[in-house]
Design a protein around this motif. Sequence first.
Motif, mmCIF file in Angstrom:
data_model
loop_
_atom_site.group_PDB
_atom_site.id
_atom_site.type_symbol
_atom_site.label_atom_id
_atom_site.label_comp_id
_atom_site.label_asym_id
_atom_site.label_seq_id
_atom_site.Cartn_x
_atom_site.Cartn_y
_atom_site.Cartn_z
ATOM 1 N N ASN A 168 0.825 -1.208 0.000
ATOM 2 C CA ASN A 168 0.000 0.000 0.000
ATOM 3 C C ASN A 168 0.863 1.264 0.000
ATOM 4 O O ASN A 168 0.529 2.263 -0.649
ATOM 5 N N LEU A 169 1.972 1.204 0.744
ATOM 6 C CA LEU A 169 2.888 2.344 0.785
ATOM 7 C C LEU A 169 3.474 2.599 -0.602
ATOM 8 O O LEU A 169 3.526 3.753 -1.060
ATOM 9 N N PHE A 170 3.902 1.543 -1.273
ATOM 10 C CA PHE A 170 4.468 1.709 -2.613
ATOM 11 C C PHE A 170 3.410 2.208 -3.598
ATOM 12 O O PHE A 170 3.703 3.054 -4.456
ATOM 13 N N ASN A 171 2.203 1.699 -3.480
ATOM 14 C CA ASN A 171 1.132 2.154 -4.373
ATOM 15 C C ASN A 171 0.834 3.634 -4.171
ATOM 16 O O ASN A 171 0.597 4.377 -5.135
ATOM 17 N N ALA A 172 0.874 4.069 -2.915
ATOM 18 C CA ALA A 172 0.604 5.477 -2.613
ATOM 19 C C ALA A 172 1.695 6.397 -3.145
ATOM 20 O O ALA A 172 1.457 7.576 -3.392
ATOM 21 N N ASN A 173 2.879 5.832 -3.326
ATOM 22 C CA ASN A 173 4.026 6.614 -3.798
ATOM 23 C C ASN A 173 4.442 6.223 -5.216
ATOM 24 O O ASN A 173 5.553 6.545 -5.640
ATOM 25 N N ARG A 174 3.549 5.577 -5.932
ATOM 26 C CA ARG A 174 3.907 5.052 -7.253
ATOM 27 C C ARG A 174 4.308 6.158 -8.227
ATOM 28 O O ARG A 174 5.251 5.994 -9.009
ATOM 29 N N ASP A 175 3.640 7.285 -8.195
ATOM 30 C CA ASP A 175 3.987 8.369 -9.118
ATOM 31 C C ASP A 175 5.418 8.856 -8.872
ATOM 32 O O ASP A 175 6.170 9.095 -9.822
ATOM 33 N N THR A 176 5.779 8.988 -7.596
ATOM 34 C CA THR A 176 7.136 9.418 -7.254
ATOM 35 C C THR A 176 8.157 8.393 -7.709
ATOM 36 O O THR A 176 9.196 8.731 -8.306
ATOM 37 N N ILE A 177 7.888 7.128 -7.439
ATOM 38 C CA ILE A 177 8.818 6.055 -7.810
ATOM 39 C C ILE A 177 9.000 6.002 -9.323
ATOM 40 O O ILE A 177 10.129 5.924 -9.831
ATOM 41 N N ASP A 178 7.893 6.079 -10.058
ATOM 42 C CA ASP A 178 7.976 6.021 -11.519
ATOM 43 C C ASP A 178 8.702 7.244 -12.077
ATOM 44 O O ASP A 178 9.447 7.142 -13.064
ATOM 45 N N HIS A 179 8.484 8.396 -11.457
ATOM 46 C CA HIS A 179 9.167 9.617 -11.898
ATOM 47 C C HIS A 179 10.682 9.479 -11.743
ATOM 48 O O HIS A 179 11.444 9.815 -12.665
ATOM 49 N N ILE A 180 11.123 8.988 -10.591
ATOM 50 C CA ILE A 180 12.557 8.861 -10.357
ATOM 51 C C ILE A 180 13.141 7.802 -11.289
ATOM 52 O O ILE A 180 14.273 7.951 -11.782
ATOM 53 N N ALA A 181 12.386 6.766 -11.588
ATOM 54 C CA ALA A 181 12.852 5.756 -12.544
ATOM 55 C C ALA A 181 13.043 6.364 -13.928
ATOM 56 O O ALA A 181 14.015 6.058 -14.628
ATOM 57 N N SER A 182 12.118 7.234 -14.332
ATOM 58 C CA SER A 182 12.238 7.866 -15.652
ATOM 59 C C SER A 182 13.429 8.817 -15.691
ATOM 60 O O SER A 182 14.119 8.926 -16.708
ATOM 61 N N ARG A 183 13.672 9.492 -14.591
ATOM 62 C CA ARG A 183 14.840 10.382 -14.518
ATOM 63 C C ARG A 183 16.142 9.571 -14.555
ATOM 64 O O ARG A 183 17.113 9.961 -15.199
ATOM 65 N N LEU A 184 16.160 8.443 -13.886
ATOM 66 C CA LEU A 184 17.340 7.581 -13.926
ATOM 67 C C LEU A 184 17.614 7.139 -15.358
ATOM 68 O O LEU A 184 18.773 7.152 -15.818
ATOM 69 N N LYS A 185 16.572 6.756 -16.087
ATOM 70 C CA LYS A 185 16.741 6.344 -17.485
ATOM 71 C C LYS A 185 17.281 7.497 -18.323
ATOM 72 O O LYS A 185 18.189 7.313 -19.165
ATOM 73 N N LEU A 186 16.767 8.702 -18.110
ATOM 74 C CA LEU A 186 17.223 9.873 -18.857
ATOM 75 C C LEU A 186 18.712 10.101 -18.671
ATOM 76 O O LEU A 186 19.463 10.296 -19.642
ATOM 77 N N PHE A 187 19.175 10.037 -17.422
ATOM 78 C CA PHE A 187 20.578 10.339 -17.159
ATOM 79 C C PHE A 187 21.483 9.146 -17.445
ATOM 80 O O PHE A 187 22.672 9.324 -17.698
ATOM 81 N N THR A 188 20.937 7.954 -17.425
ATOM 82 C CA THR A 188 21.700 6.804 -17.902
ATOM 83 C C THR A 188 22.074 7.013 -19.364
ATOM 84 O O THR A 188 23.219 6.800 -19.773
ATOM 85 N N ASP A 189 21.116 7.449 -20.159
ATOM 86 C CA ASP A 189 21.362 7.696 -21.575
ATOM 87 C C ASP A 189 22.362 8.836 -21.767
ATOM 88 O O ASP A 189 23.256 8.755 -22.622
ATOM 89 N N ARG A 190 22.226 9.889 -20.984
ATOM 90 C CA ARG A 190 23.141 11.021 -21.119
ATOM 91 C C ARG A 190 24.575 10.640 -20.741
ATOM 92 O O ARG A 190 25.535 11.072 -21.373
ATOM 93 N N CYS A 191 24.705 9.798 -19.708
ATOM 94 C CA CYS A 191 26.040 9.465 -19.199
ATOM 95 C C CYS A 191 26.802 8.503 -20.105
ATOM 96 O O CYS A 191 28.026 8.386 -20.000
ATOM 97 N N GLU A 192 26.095 7.817 -20.981
ATOM 98 C CA GLU A 192 26.772 6.938 -21.929
ATOM 99 C C GLU A 192 27.727 7.729 -22.820
ATOM 100 O O GLU A 192 28.709 7.183 -23.332
ATOM 101 N N LYS A 193 27.460 9.019 -22.987
ATOM 102 C CA LYS A 193 28.288 9.871 -23.837
ATOM 103 C C LYS A 193 29.244 10.738 -23.030
ATOM 104 O O LYS A 193 30.030 11.491 -23.606
ATOM 105 N N ALA A 194 29.189 10.634 -21.710
ATOM 106 C CA ALA A 194 30.028 11.483 -20.858
ATOM 107 C C ALA A 194 31.467 10.984 -20.849
ATOM 108 O O ALA A 194 31.729 9.785 -20.889
ATOM 109 N N THR A 195 32.382 11.932 -20.823
ATOM 110 C CA THR A 195 33.802 11.613 -20.697
ATOM 111 C C THR A 195 34.238 11.967 -19.290
ATOM 112 O O THR A 195 34.304 13.139 -18.927
ATOM 113 N N THR A 196 34.510 10.962 -18.509
ATOM 114 C CA THR A 196 34.839 11.191 -17.105
ATOM 115 C C THR A 196 35.889 10.181 -16.648
ATOM 116 O O THR A 196 35.869 9.026 -17.103
ATOM 117 N N PRO A 197 36.807 10.577 -15.789
ATOM 118 C CA PRO A 197 37.798 9.618 -15.277
ATOM 119 C C PRO A 197 37.153 8.656 -14.285
ATOM 120 O O PRO A 197 36.132 8.978 -13.670
#
Length: 319
Positions: A168-197
Motif C-alpha cells: 500500500n505504501l508503494f502504491n501510494a508513492n507510485r507516481d514518485t517512484i515512476d518519476h525517479i525511474a524515468s529520470r534515472l533512465k534519462l541520465f543513464t542515456d546522457r552518461c553513456e556519452k560522458a567523458t569522465t575519469p
Amino acid sequence: MYGQVERDETYIAQLKEFLAQAYGISINSIIPAKRGWYGETWKIETPEQSYFAKLDYSRPHNQLYRNSFQVMERFRVYGIEGVSQVVKTASGELYTKYDGAVVGLFDWIDGENILDENITKTHEYEILSRVYTVPTDGLTIPRCDFSTSKADDFYGNLARVHDKDILNLFNANRDTIDHIASRLKLFTDRCEKATTPFFITHSDAGSNIMLGTDGKYYLIDWDAPEIAPPERNAWFFMNRQWAMDAFHDSLKKVGIDYKLNSNVLAYFCYHFWFLYLNNGLEAYFDRGNADGKVLADLIEYLAPDCWINKIVAFADESV
C-alpha cells in the motif's frame, strides 16, 4: 538493521575463541562497537593493543565486503594515509569467515565519528582525492556501467512483496517512484556519452569520517568500493555549491584537472535512491516485517523531508 542483532554470552565466547585462533592473538575482552546497517562490530582488547572486528552476515552485501579487502590492501601498498588498516589472519589472509559471516579485523582508531559537514567535508574530500591517485588495474571490484539496474531490481522485487502495508505504501508513492525511474533512465542515456575519469570510490564517505584523538581524520568503512567517476562520492552534496568548490579544490591539490559533470551527479542521485530503497526490501526479504520496523523505515525514506529526497528535488529542478 543487520548490525543491531543482540548476541548472548555463548555467542560472544565462541567468537572470542575463533578470533584468537584465526588471528593468533590473546584477547582480554570483546565488547560491541558502534554499529551501522550491515556490520556487526566489536572492539577487541589484547595485552598489546586494540582492534576493530567487523562481521557481515548479509548476502549479497557480504560479497561486496569481501571484495573490499583487496582495495584496502592496495591503499596500504601505495601508502595512502587516513584509511582503514587491515590486520591479516595468522595464515596471511586479508579476511576470514565465521558462522556464515565474512570477518575482517582492523587496527582500532581511537576517536569519534563526526557527522558535522562544516567540520569534515574538506577532510573527506582530501582523503578521497588521495585515493584517486591509486591505480585501479587488477582490482576485481564492480565497475560503474551507467545502467538502470537498481530501478529494474526494485520493480522486479515488487512481485516478491506480500506485506499489504508495504504494498500500500508503494502504491501510494507510485507516481514518485515512476518519476525517479524515468529520470534515472534519462541520465543513464546522457552518461553513456560522458567523458569522465574512473577511480576507486567509496559508497558513503560522508557518514564514515572519524576524527582521531591524534588530531588526524580517517575515512573508514570501505564495504562497497567501486571503480567509478568521482561523482559517485560527490553527488551527496550536489545541492551545496561550497561543497562542489571544495571537491574541485581537493582534486587540484593532487593534480587531477577535472570538473564534476552535472549529468553524472544527477545519475548517481537517482541511482542511489533506488539502491537504498532496495536495501529496505532486502531487510524485508531477510527478516520480514512482523515488528513493523521495515515499514517504518520505508515510510521515513519516502517522506519528502528525507535527506535524499531533498537532493532529488534539487536534481529535478537544476539538471
